[in-house]
Design an enzyme around this catalytic site. Structure first.
Site, short mmCIF file in Angstrom:
data_model
loop_
_atom_site.label_atom_id
_atom_site.label_comp_id
_atom_site.label_asym_id
_atom_site.label_seq_id
_atom_site.Cartn_x
_atom_site.Cartn_y
_atom_site.Cartn_z
N ARG A 24 121.78 74.90 47.62
CA ARG A 24 121.45 74.56 46.22
C ARG A 24 122.67 74.23 45.37
NH1 ARG A 24 116.06 75.83 44.18
NH2 ARG A 24 114.78 75.67 46.03
N ARG A 28 121.03 73.43 38.97
CA ARG A 28 121.01 73.83 37.56
C ARG A 28 122.17 74.66 37.06
NH1 ARG A 28 115.31 76.28 38.18
NH2 ARG A 28 116.37 76.61 40.15
N ARG A 37 118.86 66.30 33.54
CA ARG A 37 117.47 66.76 33.60
C ARG A 37 116.77 66.70 32.23
NH1 ARG A 37 113.40 68.26 34.61
NH2 ARG A 37 113.18 70.38 35.34
N ASP A 73 114.17 67.46 47.63
CA ASP A 73 113.43 68.72 47.72
C ASP A 73 112.63 68.72 49.01
OD1 ASP A 73 112.79 71.14 45.81
OD2 ASP A 73 110.99 70.70 46.96
N TYR A 150 103.75 76.23 51.69
CA TYR A 150 103.67 75.62 50.37
C TYR A 150 102.35 74.89 50.17
CZ TYR A 150 106.42 75.27 46.19
OH TYR A 150 106.89 75.49 44.93
#
Ligand code: CP3
Length: 343
Positions: A24, A28, A37, A73, A150
């Site tokens: 990651r 963010r 974003r 993703d 998922y």
């Protein structure tokens, strides 16, 4: 490039110091990511190659990271199969309609990734030009079980109740779903390698909810098929299974040149289980990055002592970096890895 310390470590060759990247790392905790974003939705950023390229490169401008990982993703190819997601702020991607019945599974298509998600391959081609041999580019996919979870749960989950119920109550349906997903993962990773990904990582982030017998029967054959099929490409493959200390020998046997481990197991214990035919990636607890830099350095040194200079160690966090992580602490970790492991 073949001589980069990252690719050398993947082949378990001698390195000048231990290579390091962070799961990651494109995300963010970086203000420049958050600024982008504000202008674009998460899916827009995944689907517009220029944006995905920019976000992939952001962490490399700040830190001496030894590999880039494509910004995307694990859910991107699932959308291509016909499972629509909505991205809910603070919660993540949520499925419009969870996949739970025979009819739902029938409707999912097996895709040719080159046709259905061409923007991913375009981002990879652009990244190879931009990186210009500086560091290798990692492509990735979710592993079949994590993707199935998922789809069946419809989003993140605590107990994995729905996917495990499908497994236990309707095993044929569960297997049908896994067969389809496995085909898609093979197509998706092959396409990434052909577009220029120099290493690939399979993320089995949720497999830790299973016992050994269930892993062996319901997950192992599919992950193994992926590694066996892709081995013809001769690119290094990393197999990361989260919360999987109790499954580690089976994860190793399923395949991967490098086995990724989380922080719950000592790296030397994990490496004993993995043996000397495969390398290891890990495994600093991402929350250590919130401690003072002196403590981060102690913990980095401890992991490097456990690795003991053996070839085939790629330093990483034990799971993804958290969005509130101080950037200077992440940078201190990266620098400490290089400093303490210099040969
Ligand atoms: O490692 C990287 O930098 C590459 C990019 C990457 C992302 N997601 C970007 C992302 C990778 C490899 C993933 C994998 C992923 N995505 C997993 C498995 C990996 C793991 O962490 O074990 C899972 C389960 C997902 C699904 C997903 N995507 C969730 C559950 C969420 C929301 C939760 C969260 O962390 O916010 C996402 C969103 C997501 N994927 C973001 C990023 C940068 C945040 C998007 C944003 O709000 O801007």
């Amino acid at each position: 490039m073949e001589n980069s310390r990252f690719l050398r470590a993947c082949r378990r060759e001698a390195v000048d110091c231990t290579p390091v990247w962070m799961m990651r790392q494109a995300g963010r905790y970086l203000p420049e990511y958050r600024a982008l974003r504000k202008k674009y939705s998460f899916w827009e950023m995944c689907k517009q190659p220029e944006l995905a390229v920019e976000v992939t490169l952001q962490p490399l401008r700040r830190m001496e990271i030894d590999a880039a990982i494509l910004f995307s993703d694990i859910l991107v190819p699932l959308e291509g199969m016909g499972a629509g997601f909505e991205f809910i702020e603070g919660r993540g991607p949520v499925l419009d309609h969870p996949i739970r019945t025979a009819a739902d599974i029938d409707k999912l298509s097996i895709i040719d990734a080159r046709e259905v998600v061409p923007f991913v391959m375009e981002a990879i081609r652009m990244l190879r030009r931009e990186l210009d041999g500086k560091v290798p580019l990692i492509g990735f996919s979710g592993a079949p079980f994590t993707l199935a979870s998922y789809l069946v749960e419809g989003g993140g989950s605590r107990q994995y109740q729905h996917v495990k119920t499908l497994m236990y109550a309707e095993p044929e349906l569960y297997h049908q779903l896994m067969v389809k997903i496995t085909e898609v993962v093979i197509s998706y990773l092959s396409a990434q390698i052909e577009a220029g990904a120099q290493v690939i990582q399979l993320f089995d982030s949720w497999v830790g909810c299973l016992n050994r017998a269930d892993y062996y029967e319901y997950v192992y054959p599919y992950s193994r098929k992926i590694f066996q099929t892709l081995s013809t490409f001769k690119v290094p493959m990393i197999h990361f299974a989260n919360q999987a200390s109790t499954l580690l020998d089976m994860v190793r046997d399923a395949g991967g040149d490098i086995i990724g481990v989380d922080w719950r197991i000592d790296l030397d214990t994990a490496w004993k289980i993995i043996g000397d035919q495969q390398g290891i990636q890990g495994n600093l607890d991402p929350i250590i990055l919130f401690a003072p830099i002196s403590e981060i350095r102690n913990r980095v040194a401890r992991i490097l002592r456990q690795a003991d200079g053996r070839p085939g160690h790629i330093f990483n966090l034990g799971h993804g970096i958290l969005p509130t992580t101080p950037i200077d602490h992440a940078k201190a970790m990266i620098d400490a890895v290089h400093e303490f492991s210099a040969r």
